[in-house]
Motif scaffolding. Structure first.
Motif, PDB file in Angstrom:
ATOM      1  N   ASN A 290       0.838  -1.205   0.000  1.00  0.00           N
ATOM      2  CA  ASN A 290       0.000   0.000   0.000  1.00  0.00           C
ATOM      3  C   ASN A 290       0.869   1.250   0.000  1.00  0.00           C
ATOM      4  OD1 ASN A 290      -2.803  -0.809  -0.002  1.00  0.00           O
ATOM      5  ND2 ASN A 290      -2.430  -1.711   2.010  1.00  0.00           N
ATOM      6  N   ARG A 291       0.685   2.081  -1.029  1.00  0.00           N
ATOM      7  CA  ARG A 291       1.433   3.333  -1.171  1.00  0.00           C
ATOM      8  C   ARG A 291       0.581   4.469  -0.614  1.00  0.00           C
ATOM      9  NH1 ARG A 291       2.228   2.924  -7.536  1.00  0.00           N
ATOM     10  NH2 ARG A 291       0.051   2.360  -7.276  1.00  0.00           N
ATOM     11  N   GLY A 292       1.039   5.068   0.445  1.00  0.00           N
ATOM     12  CA  GLY A 292       0.268   6.077   1.177  1.00  0.00           C
ATOM     13  C   GLY A 292       0.242   5.667   2.632  1.00  0.00           C
ATOM     14  N   HIS A 293      -0.313   4.502   2.892  1.00  0.00           N
ATOM     15  CA  HIS A 293      -0.220   3.909   4.219  1.00  0.00           C
ATOM     16  C   HIS A 293       1.195   3.368   4.454  1.00  0.00           C
ATOM     17  CE1 HIS A 293      -1.276   0.806   7.420  1.00  0.00           C
ATOM     18  NE2 HIS A 293      -1.736   1.940   7.911  1.00  0.00           N
ATOM     19  N   ASN A 294       1.911   3.120   3.348  1.00  0.00           N
ATOM     20  CA  ASN A 294       3.300   2.653   3.385  1.00  0.00           C
ATOM     21  C   ASN A 294       3.443   1.384   4.223  1.00  0.00           C
ATOM     22  OD1 ASN A 294       4.114   4.791   1.733  1.00  0.00           O
ATOM     23  ND2 ASN A 294       4.371   6.148   3.507  1.00  0.00           N
ATOM     24  N   SER A 295       2.731   0.379   3.758  1.00  0.00           N
ATOM     25  CA  SER A 295       2.663  -0.868   4.509  1.00  0.00           C
ATOM     26  C   SER A 295       2.470  -2.051   3.571  1.00  0.00           C
ATOM     27  CB  SER A 295       1.501  -0.829   5.503  1.00  0.00           C
ATOM     28  OG  SER A 295       0.259  -0.768   4.799  1.00  0.00           O
ATOM     29  N   LEU A 296       2.654  -3.240   4.157  1.00  0.00           N
ATOM     30  CA  LEU A 296       2.208  -4.473   3.530  1.00  0.00           C
ATOM     31  C   LEU A 296       1.018  -4.985   4.323  1.00  0.00           C
ATOM     32  CD1 LEU A 296       5.488  -6.496   2.787  1.00  0.00           C
ATOM     33  CD2 LEU A 296       4.275  -4.898   1.309  1.00  0.00           C
ATOM     34  N   GLY A 317       9.653   2.719   4.992  1.00  0.00           N
ATOM     35  CA  GLY A 317      10.030   3.545   3.853  1.00  0.00           C
ATOM     36  C   GLY A 317       8.793   4.170   3.259  1.00  0.00           C
ATOM     37  N   LYS A 318       8.964   4.879   2.159  1.00  0.00           N
ATOM     38  CA  LYS A 318       7.864   5.619   1.554  1.00  0.00           C
ATOM     39  C   LYS A 318       7.572   5.097   0.148  1.00  0.00           C
ATOM     40  CE  LYS A 318       6.286  10.367   0.672  1.00  0.00           C
ATOM     41  NZ  LYS A 318       6.680  11.797   0.678  1.00  0.00           N
ATOM     42  N   THR A 319       6.302   4.873  -0.132  1.00  0.00           N
ATOM     43  CA  THR A 319       5.786   4.440  -1.432  1.00  0.00           C
ATOM     44  C   THR A 319       6.334   3.059  -1.816  1.00  0.00           C
ATOM     45  OG1 THR A 319       5.841   6.776  -2.063  1.00  0.00           O
ATOM     46  CG2 THR A 319       5.247   5.219  -3.777  1.00  0.00           C
ATOM     47  N   PRO A 320       5.948   2.017  -1.089  1.00  0.00           N
ATOM     48  CA  PRO A 320       6.382   0.666  -1.438  1.00  0.00           C
ATOM     49  C   PRO A 320       5.778   0.211  -2.757  1.00  0.00           C
ATOM     50  CG  PRO A 320       4.694   0.585   0.264  1.00  0.00           C
ATOM     51  CD  PRO A 320       5.042   2.029   0.080  1.00  0.00           C
ATOM     52  N   ARG A 321       6.628  -0.162  -3.682  1.00  0.00           N
ATOM     53  CA  ARG A 321       6.166  -0.660  -4.976  1.00  0.00           C
ATOM     54  C   ARG A 321       6.174  -2.185  -4.927  1.00  0.00           C
ATOM     55  NH1 ARG A 321       6.208   2.880  -9.424  1.00  0.00           N
ATOM     56  NH2 ARG A 321       5.528   1.008 -10.525  1.00  0.00           N
ATOM     57  N   ASN A 322       7.027  -2.790  -5.729  1.00  0.00           N
ATOM     58  CA  ASN A 322       7.114  -4.241  -5.697  1.00  0.00           C
ATOM     59  C   ASN A 322       7.884  -4.710  -4.465  1.00  0.00           C
ATOM     60  OD1 ASN A 322       7.243  -3.355  -8.802  1.00  0.00           O
ATOM     61  ND2 ASN A 322       6.089  -5.237  -8.574  1.00  0.00           N
ATOM     62  N   PHE A 323       7.665  -5.960  -4.119  1.00  0.00           N
ATOM     63  CA  PHE A 323       8.402  -6.568  -3.019  1.00  0.00           C
ATOM     64  C   PHE A 323       8.627  -8.031  -3.359  1.00  0.00           C
ATOM     65  CE2 PHE A 323       3.919  -6.932  -2.081  1.00  0.00           C
ATOM     66  CZ  PHE A 323       3.757  -8.203  -1.560  1.00  0.00           C
ATOM     67  N   LEU A 324       9.548  -8.643  -2.658  1.00  0.00           N
ATOM     68  CA  LEU A 324       9.937 -10.027  -2.916  1.00  0.00           C
ATOM     69  C   LEU A 324       9.839 -10.847  -1.647  1.00  0.00           C
ATOM     70  CD1 LEU A 324      11.504 -12.288  -4.583  1.00  0.00           C
ATOM     71  CD2 LEU A 324      13.586 -11.256  -3.656  1.00  0.00           C
ATOM     72  N   VAL A 334      11.413  -5.124   0.437  1.00  0.00           N
ATOM     73  CA  VAL A 334      10.449  -4.145  -0.068  1.00  0.00           C
ATOM     74  C   VAL A 334      11.173  -2.993  -0.752  1.00  0.00           C
ATOM     75  CG1 VAL A 334       8.509  -2.642   0.494  1.00  0.00           C
ATOM     76  CG2 VAL A 334       8.889  -4.728   1.832  1.00  0.00           C
ATOM     77  N   ALA A 335      10.774  -2.699  -1.993  1.00  0.00           N
ATOM     78  CA  ALA A 335      11.324  -1.571  -2.746  1.00  0.00           C
ATOM     79  C   ALA A 335      10.499  -0.327  -2.452  1.00  0.00           C
ATOM     80  CB  ALA A 335      11.316  -1.879  -4.239  1.00  0.00           C
ATOM     81  N   ASN A 336      11.063   0.593  -1.678  1.00  0.00           N
ATOM     82  CA  ASN A 336      10.381   1.837  -1.310  1.00  0.00           C
ATOM     83  C   ASN A 336      10.835   2.948  -2.265  1.00  0.00           C
ATOM     84  OD1 ASN A 336       8.945   1.071   1.279  1.00  0.00           O
ATOM     85  ND2 ASN A 336      11.038   0.519   1.829  1.00  0.00           N
ATOM     86  N   GLN A 337       9.985   3.249  -3.235  1.00  0.00           N
ATOM     87  CA  GLN A 337      10.359   4.133  -4.334  1.00  0.00           C
ATOM     88  C   GLN A 337      10.767   5.530  -3.879  1.00  0.00           C
ATOM     89  OE1 GLN A 337       7.373   4.501  -7.464  1.00  0.00           O
ATOM     90  NE2 GLN A 337       7.988   6.626  -7.781  1.00  0.00           N
ATOM     91  N   ASP A 338       9.989   6.140  -3.021  1.00  0.00           N
ATOM     92  CA  ASP A 338      10.210   7.558  -2.718  1.00  0.00           C
ATOM     93  C   ASP A 338      11.117   7.811  -1.523  1.00  0.00           C
ATOM     94  OD1 ASP A 338       8.755   8.426  -4.888  1.00  0.00           O
ATOM     95  OD2 ASP A 338       6.860   8.496  -3.792  1.00  0.00           O
ATOM     96  N   SER A 339      11.528   6.771  -0.812  1.00  0.00           N
ATOM     97  CA  SER A 339      12.540   6.941   0.239  1.00  0.00           C
ATOM     98  C   SER A 339      13.874   6.329  -0.179  1.00  0.00           C
ATOM     99  CB  SER A 339      12.069   6.335   1.565  1.00  0.00           C
ATOM    100  OG  SER A 339      11.660   4.987   1.398  1.00  0.00           O
ATOM    101  N   ASP A 340      13.947   5.867  -1.438  1.00  0.00           N
ATOM    102  CA  ASP A 340      15.210   5.398  -2.021  1.00  0.00           C
ATOM    103  C   ASP A 340      15.867   4.306  -1.192  1.00  0.00           C
ATOM    104  OD1 ASP A 340      14.853   7.291  -4.036  1.00  0.00           O
ATOM    105  OD2 ASP A 340      16.038   8.812  -3.010  1.00  0.00           O
ATOM    106  N   PRO A 364      18.476   4.389  -5.449  1.00  0.00           N
ATOM    107  CA  PRO A 364      17.632   5.475  -5.948  1.00  0.00           C
ATOM    108  C   PRO A 364      16.369   4.950  -6.642  1.00  0.00           C
ATOM    109  CG  PRO A 364      19.931   5.777  -6.625  1.00  0.00           C
ATOM    110  CD  PRO A 364      19.806   4.381  -6.104  1.00  0.00           C
ATOM    111  N   ALA A 365      15.214   5.395  -6.200  1.00  0.00           N
ATOM    112  CA  ALA A 365      13.916   5.097  -6.821  1.00  0.00           C
ATOM    113  C   ALA A 365      13.724   3.631  -7.185  1.00  0.00           C
ATOM    114  CB  ALA A 365      13.741   5.985  -8.055  1.00  0.00           C
ATOM    115  N   PRO A 366      13.863   2.706  -6.221  1.00  0.00           N
ATOM    116  CA  PRO A 366      13.690   1.288  -6.539  1.00  0.00           C
ATOM    117  C   PRO A 366      12.225   0.953  -6.815  1.00  0.00           C
ATOM    118  CG  PRO A 366      13.867   1.540  -4.178  1.00  0.00           C
ATOM    119  CD  PRO A 366      14.094   2.915  -4.774  1.00  0.00           C
ATOM    120  N   VAL A 367      12.001   0.100  -7.766  1.00  0.00           N
ATOM    121  CA  VAL A 367      10.632  -0.294  -8.146  1.00  0.00           C
ATOM    122  C   VAL A 367      10.417  -1.789  -8.027  1.00  0.00           C
ATOM    123  CG1 VAL A 367       8.949  -0.335 -10.037  1.00  0.00           C
ATOM    124  CG2 VAL A 367      10.351   1.698  -9.676  1.00  0.00           C
TER     125      VAL A 367
END
Length: 374
Positions: A290-296, A317-324, A334-340, A364-367
């Motif tokens: 969840n991007r905003g709540h910054n959680s899984l 972190g901020k704005t979690p995108r994909n995770f493994l 977890v790849a947190n895009q906006d907290s690098d 930087p900007a992981p997705v």
């Protein structure tokens, strides 16, 4: 040499091989804040840490990555590439080190190439073009290089969310466990399009049941299958929820079991969009970012495929995108895009809950983050 000594030497050799197995991680990024492109790490399972090995130059936002079934090649969807540029790139993997070397690229027949998947035979790549609203199908040659696209499907339509659903936005293409069907999520039309695939010819055609729909305004994004192949789960990005389906293995058709299963705490009212979704190797737990709540969000999966909320884990972190979830089910990255940063969690395999290890890697900007064993 007697038989006992021989057995002992073979055992020692096998132990050494097991101990020398390398776990290599590949990280796709956006071309922001100094990102070089794709980053390569070695994972130290005992220490729970990631050691940098290589960075590979790619200035076109190689945001999403996929591994070839042979383990010899890696492919990136280059989200910032123009329609005539290499929207998808191929790389050779050094089997000893995990390092990458560029092979070639091909246009993806659309813009905003945000997702790539490779069929299990390693003969075909499927590229989802968010901006173009279309799917491209490209053959993969025996040497891992990409041939020009042999097929494409242009989606049309819109949804009730005027800002995000003004037209078709193909967001992902996911292969069924049997490699017979492809499920293509269109955020703009609230549909999961279903295709029969011919991997030898690198062609697709609508399945006998050509699509499944979800609630208007949901915004289908990423899709995953339960390990048993009977159930499948869809990220509904725009309403921060999950849709649960059963699947007919013969026809590929989906039947909706649960829709709009909420991923956010009831007391959270700020803006949020959901992103990625994965199931642990045992098939007992499902996770969605969840991007905003910054959680899984963490769910237990019942024998009937339905979900029960277990809890939420901050991604640190901020704005979690994909995770493994690693193949052994022990760690989550977890790849947190906006907290690098990429944050690392230990996973309780009985409860599904996560504990932050304190390990964080600056990227930087992981997705996207994926893992391969050498």
């Amino acid at each position: 040499m007697n038989k006992l000594v021989s057995i002992m030497l073979v055992g020692a050799s096998l132990t050494a091989q097991a101990q020398s197995t390398k776990e290599i991680m590949y990280v796709g990024t956006y071309s922001l804040r100094g990102s070089e492109g794709i980053y390569v790490y070695e994972f130290d399972r005992k220490a729970g840490s990631m050691k940098p090995i290589q960075s590979v130059a790619n200035a076109k936002s190689p945001s999403f990555l996929a591994l070839h079934s042979s383990g010899h090649y890696l492919y990136s969807a280059n989200e910032a590439a123009a329609k005539t540029e290499n929207g998808i790139s191929a790389y050779a993997i050094d089997r000893a080190t995990g390092k990458l070397s560029f092979l070639n690229g091909q246009p993806s027949l659309g813009t905003g190439s945000c997702h790539v998947s490779i069929d299990q035979t390693g003969k075909t790549a499927f590229v989802s073009n968010y901006g173009g609203g279309n799917l491209a199908v490209l053959p993969i040659k025996a040497d891992g290089t990409l041939a020009p696209a042999t097929d494409s499907v242009q989606d049309t339509g819109s949804g009730p969310n005027a800002k995000r659903q003004e037209k078709a936005h193909v967001h992902s293409s996911t292969l069924a466990p049997d490699n017979r069907f492809l499920y293509v999520a269109d955020l703009g039309t609230d549909k999961l399009n279903i295709f029969d695939i011919d991997v030898k010819a690198s062609k697709v055609k609508p399945a006998s049941t050509p699509y499944a729909t979800v609630k208007p305004g949901s915004g289908p994004r990423h899709f995953t299958f339960h390990p048993n192949g009977k159930y499948a789960y869809l990220v509904e990005e725009l309403i921060s929820s999950v849709a649960v389906f059963s699947r007919n293995a013969k026809t590929g058709a989906l039947t909706l079991l649960e829709d709009n299963v909420k991923t956010l705490p009831a007391n959270f009212t700020s803006e949020n969009t959901s992103a990625d979704i994965h199931i642990d190797p045992s098939g007992k737990f499902l996770y969605q970012s969840n991007r905003g709540h910054n959680s899984l969000a963490i769910f237990a999966i019942g024998n009937d495929g339905k979900l029960t909320k277990v809890g939420d884990q901050s991604t640190e972190g901020k704005t979690p995108r994909n995770f493994l979830i690693d193949p052994k089910g022990e760690f989550v990255f977890v790849a947190n895009q906006d907290s690098d940063n990429i944050t690392i969690f230990k996973r309780d395999q009985k409860t599904g809950k996560l504990t932050y290890t304190g390990q964080s890697v600056n990227v930087p900007a992981p997705v996207c983050v994926i893992m391969a064993s050498r």
